[in-house]
Design a protein around this motif. Structure first.
Motif, PDB file in Angstrom:
ATOM      1  N   GLY A 146      43.569 -58.802  47.017  1.00  0.00           N
ATOM      2  CA  GLY A 146      44.453 -59.901  46.638  1.00  0.00           C
ATOM      3  C   GLY A 146      44.739 -60.880  47.761  1.00  0.00           C
ATOM      4  O   GLY A 146      45.850 -61.419  47.864  1.00  0.00           O
ATOM      5  N   ILE A 147      43.743 -61.153  48.628  1.00  0.00           N
ATOM      6  CA  ILE A 147      43.963 -62.073  49.754  1.00  0.00           C
ATOM      7  C   ILE A 147      42.964 -63.234  49.728  1.00  0.00           C
ATOM      8  O   ILE A 147      42.759 -63.896  50.753  1.00  0.00           O
ATOM      9  CB  ILE A 147      43.862 -61.326  51.102  1.00  0.00           C
ATOM     10  N   THR A 148      42.378 -63.501  48.568  1.00  0.00           N
ATOM     11  CA  THR A 148      41.380 -64.574  48.459  1.00  0.00           C
ATOM     12  C   THR A 148      41.950 -65.913  48.918  1.00  0.00           C
ATOM     13  O   THR A 148      41.269 -66.693  49.609  1.00  0.00           O
ATOM     14  CB  THR A 148      40.880 -64.694  47.011  1.00  0.00           C
ATOM     15  N   GLU A 149      43.203 -66.190  48.565  1.00  0.00           N
ATOM     16  CA  GLU A 149      43.803 -67.487  48.898  1.00  0.00           C
ATOM     17  C   GLU A 149      44.114 -67.631  50.382  1.00  0.00           C
ATOM     18  O   GLU A 149      44.463 -68.726  50.846  1.00  0.00           O
ATOM     19  CB  GLU A 149      45.086 -67.690  48.089  1.00  0.00           C
ATOM     20  N   TYR A 150      44.001 -66.548  51.154  1.00  0.00           N
ATOM     21  CA  TYR A 150      44.326 -66.609  52.586  1.00  0.00           C
ATOM     22  C   TYR A 150      43.091 -66.629  53.473  1.00  0.00           C
ATOM     23  O   TYR A 150      43.217 -66.572  54.698  1.00  0.00           O
ATOM     24  CB  TYR A 150      45.187 -65.409  52.984  1.00  0.00           C
ATOM     25  N   LEU A 151      41.900 -66.721  52.894  1.00  0.00           N
ATOM     26  CA  LEU A 151      40.668 -66.578  53.673  1.00  0.00           C
ATOM     27  C   LEU A 151      40.528 -67.623  54.767  1.00  0.00           C
ATOM     28  O   LEU A 151      39.889 -67.361  55.802  1.00  0.00           O
ATOM     29  CB  LEU A 151      39.449 -66.628  52.740  1.00  0.00           C
ATOM     30  N   ASP A 152      41.112 -68.814  54.583  1.00  0.00           N
ATOM     31  CA  ASP A 152      40.973 -69.882  55.583  1.00  0.00           C
ATOM     32  C   ASP A 152      42.120 -69.895  56.589  1.00  0.00           C
ATOM     33  O   ASP A 152      42.137 -70.722  57.496  1.00  0.00           O
ATOM     34  CB  ASP A 152      40.889 -71.243  54.893  1.00  0.00           C
ATOM     35  N   ARG A 153      43.084 -68.979  56.424  1.00  0.00           N
ATOM     36  CA  ARG A 153      44.214 -68.946  57.349  1.00  0.00           C
ATOM     37  C   ARG A 153      43.903 -68.060  58.552  1.00  0.00           C
ATOM     38  O   ARG A 153      43.032 -67.200  58.496  1.00  0.00           O
ATOM     39  CB  ARG A 153      45.467 -68.413  56.648  1.00  0.00           C
ATOM     40  N   LYS A 154      44.685 -68.268  59.620  1.00  0.00           N
ATOM     41  CA  LYS A 154      44.584 -67.400  60.790  1.00  0.00           C
ATOM     42  C   LYS A 154      45.714 -66.359  60.735  1.00  0.00           C
ATOM     43  O   LYS A 154      46.723 -66.568  60.058  1.00  0.00           O
ATOM     44  CB  LYS A 154      44.651 -68.224  62.069  1.00  0.00           C
ATOM     45  N   PRO A 155      45.553 -65.243  61.428  1.00  0.00           N
ATOM     46  CA  PRO A 155      46.531 -64.143  61.329  1.00  0.00           C
ATOM     47  C   PRO A 155      47.978 -64.556  61.578  1.00  0.00           C
ATOM     48  O   PRO A 155      48.895 -64.023  60.954  1.00  0.00           O
ATOM     49  CB  PRO A 155      46.048 -63.159  62.391  1.00  0.00           C
ATOM     50  N   LYS A 156      48.217 -65.517  62.480  1.00  0.00           N
ATOM     51  CA  LYS A 156      49.595 -65.897  62.794  1.00  0.00           C
ATOM     52  C   LYS A 156      50.312 -66.527  61.606  1.00  0.00           C
ATOM     53  O   LYS A 156      51.544 -66.576  61.576  1.00  0.00           O
ATOM     54  CB  LYS A 156      49.616 -66.858  63.982  1.00  0.00           C
ATOM     55  N   ALA A 157      49.546 -67.001  60.610  1.00  0.00           N
ATOM     56  CA  ALA A 157      50.140 -67.624  59.428  1.00  0.00           C
ATOM     57  C   ALA A 157      50.372 -66.623  58.302  1.00  0.00           C
ATOM     58  O   ALA A 157      50.743 -67.012  57.192  1.00  0.00           O
ATOM     59  CB  ALA A 157      49.240 -68.762  58.939  1.00  0.00           C
ATOM     60  N   LEU A 158      50.161 -65.343  58.575  1.00  0.00           N
ATOM     61  CA  LEU A 158      50.293 -64.308  57.549  1.00  0.00           C
ATOM     62  C   LEU A 158      51.489 -63.403  57.831  1.00  0.00           C
ATOM     63  O   LEU A 158      51.906 -63.241  58.972  1.00  0.00           O
ATOM     64  CB  LEU A 158      49.018 -63.451  57.499  1.00  0.00           C
ATOM     65  N   SER A 159      51.999 -62.786  56.781  1.00  0.00           N
ATOM     66  CA  SER A 159      53.056 -61.786  56.930  1.00  0.00           C
ATOM     67  C   SER A 159      52.431 -60.468  57.389  1.00  0.00           C
ATOM     68  O   SER A 159      51.201 -60.307  57.400  1.00  0.00           O
ATOM     69  CB  SER A 159      53.788 -61.584  55.608  1.00  0.00           C
TER      70      SER A 159
END
Length: 393
Positions: A146-159
């Motif tokens: 369930g992380i398809t929408e986060y594929l272009d983000r970097k780790p610092k932008a994630l919870s």
């Protein structure tokens, strides 16, 4: 097939000063560690056979050797003795990259300068997997987690929970034979841990691999594991399903470690009347269940002093103080669906769980009030006073 077999595995950390003990072969105890002339014995005589696609949980207090055991399976720690087989192959001297395993760490270990997709693809790029296959595997793993929408983000932008999913995704894209997890949920808050436990249960249904999971949290162990390996001081205390270790703990340590709140323990007397066993505690004399009678007779258990264990949910409040155990309420904790009563009884602190639906008046259990309770013969656990072993085992 990814069966994992550990035979007589041992891990010794040599003395840093290089000095051996004067008496060769002598052992001493320092805190929870055994010290020999070889060094500090962190894991000793570890024997375990893990079936293909089984979810095994290693659980125990800090310093019990569970993470060291996992790191030996991964190849991150050298095995001091014994044999480790993965998929039928002896891998003691095989490099970690050649063991076809993947590991998820407690601190995520993500590359901060890479996107989620790049983090997940990195181990495949090292193996020079074709780009089309990498993209397919990453997309598939992202969909599962369930992380398809986060594929272009970097780790610092994630919870924290999203980062842990990425770390798991990076492991499963490799399609390893064995997936190792070292306390992966310990950095998450309670609500997120509950959510991630449910997601891990779903994940193991969707990927064909063997799981070895390490935790100090017995709730995680009980909910996730097909079988649990309970460790203390580098030694296995018991191996069994969650229900087996809960219902039939092998010794006092397992009985106290598994279950929340932990089991209540008392100094009691085991007696026999007309060939039947009963346990005497305070004014209560409780005859044991037929199943327990059979086991005790088979083991030739003699009457005498024993350690009695009863779980908080199995203690029953009663109004007959002349035939029961008496005590005084010290603390009353309202937990929502139940009240946890802390009672001084028989020289020890006793916890009784009372469902709020059964409470007529909470004031009846105010601090300082006198109460009496009992238990059934089917829920009593008896342990040898000297060895701590379960007398029914």
């Amino acid at each position: 097939m990814a069966e994992v077999i550990l035979k007589n595995i041992k891990k010794v950390y040599p003395h840093q000063d290089g000095k051996k003990k004067k008496k060769k072969g002598a052992e001493e105890r320092r805190s929870n560690l055994t010290v020999t002339d070889e060094g500090v014995l962190a894991v000793h005589d570890f024997n375990l056979s893990i079936k293909d696609k089984e979810f095994i949980v290693l659980v125990g207090p800090s310093g019990c050797g569970k993470s060291t055991t996992l790191r030996m399976v991964a190849g991150l720690e050298e095995i001091s003795g014994g044999e480790l087989y993965i998929d039928g192959t002896l891998v003691n001297d095989v490099a970690p990259k050649d063991r076809d395993i993947a590991m998820v760490f407690q601190n995520y270990a993500l590359y901060p300068h890479m996107t989620v997709a790049e983090n997940m693809a990195f181990p495949l790029k090292l193996r020079k997997v074709p780009k089309e296959e990498i993209a397919q595997r990453v997309a598939q793993a992202a969909n599962i987690l369930g992380i398809t929408e986060y594929l272009d983000r970097k780790p610092k932008a994630l919870s924290g929970g999203q980062r842990q999913r990425v770390a798991i995704g990076r492991a499963i894209v490799r399609e390893p034979k064995v997936l190792l997890m070292d306390e992966p949920l310990s950095n998450l808050d309670a609500k997120l841990r509950n959510q991630m436990r449910a997601e891990l249960l779903q994940l193991r249904q969707r990927i064909d691999t063997t799981f070895i999971y390490v935790t100090h949290d017995q709730t995680e162990a009980m909910t996730l594991g097909d079988r649990i390996v309970i460790m203390k001081d580098g030694l296995i205390q018991q191996i069994g399903t969650p229900q087996e270790v809960f219902n039939h703990p092998a010794n006092l340590f397992v009985a106290g470690f598994i279950g929340m709140p932990q089991m209540n323990f008392y100094n009691a007397e085991l007696v026999q009347e007309d060939g039947r066993y009963a346990v005497v505690l305070d004014r209560a004399k409780v005859f044991l269940s037929d199943e327990k009678q059979t086991k005790l007779k088979k083991n030739g258990v003699r009457p005498g002093s024993v350690t009695l264990g009863v779980r908080p949910e199995h203690l029953l409040l009663t109004g007959d103080p002349n035939a029961m155990v008496c005590g005084t309420v010290n603390v009353s904790e309202m937990m929502g669906s139940a009240v946890h009563l802390h009672i001084s009884a028989c020289g020890t602190d006793t916890i009784i769980i009372v469902p709020t639906a059964e409470l007529e008046n909470a004031n009846n259990y105010a601090i300082g009030s006198e109460v009496s309770f009992t238990f059934s013969g089917a829920t009593a656990h008896l342990f040898d006073r000297e060895t701590g072993l379960n007398l029914e085992a």
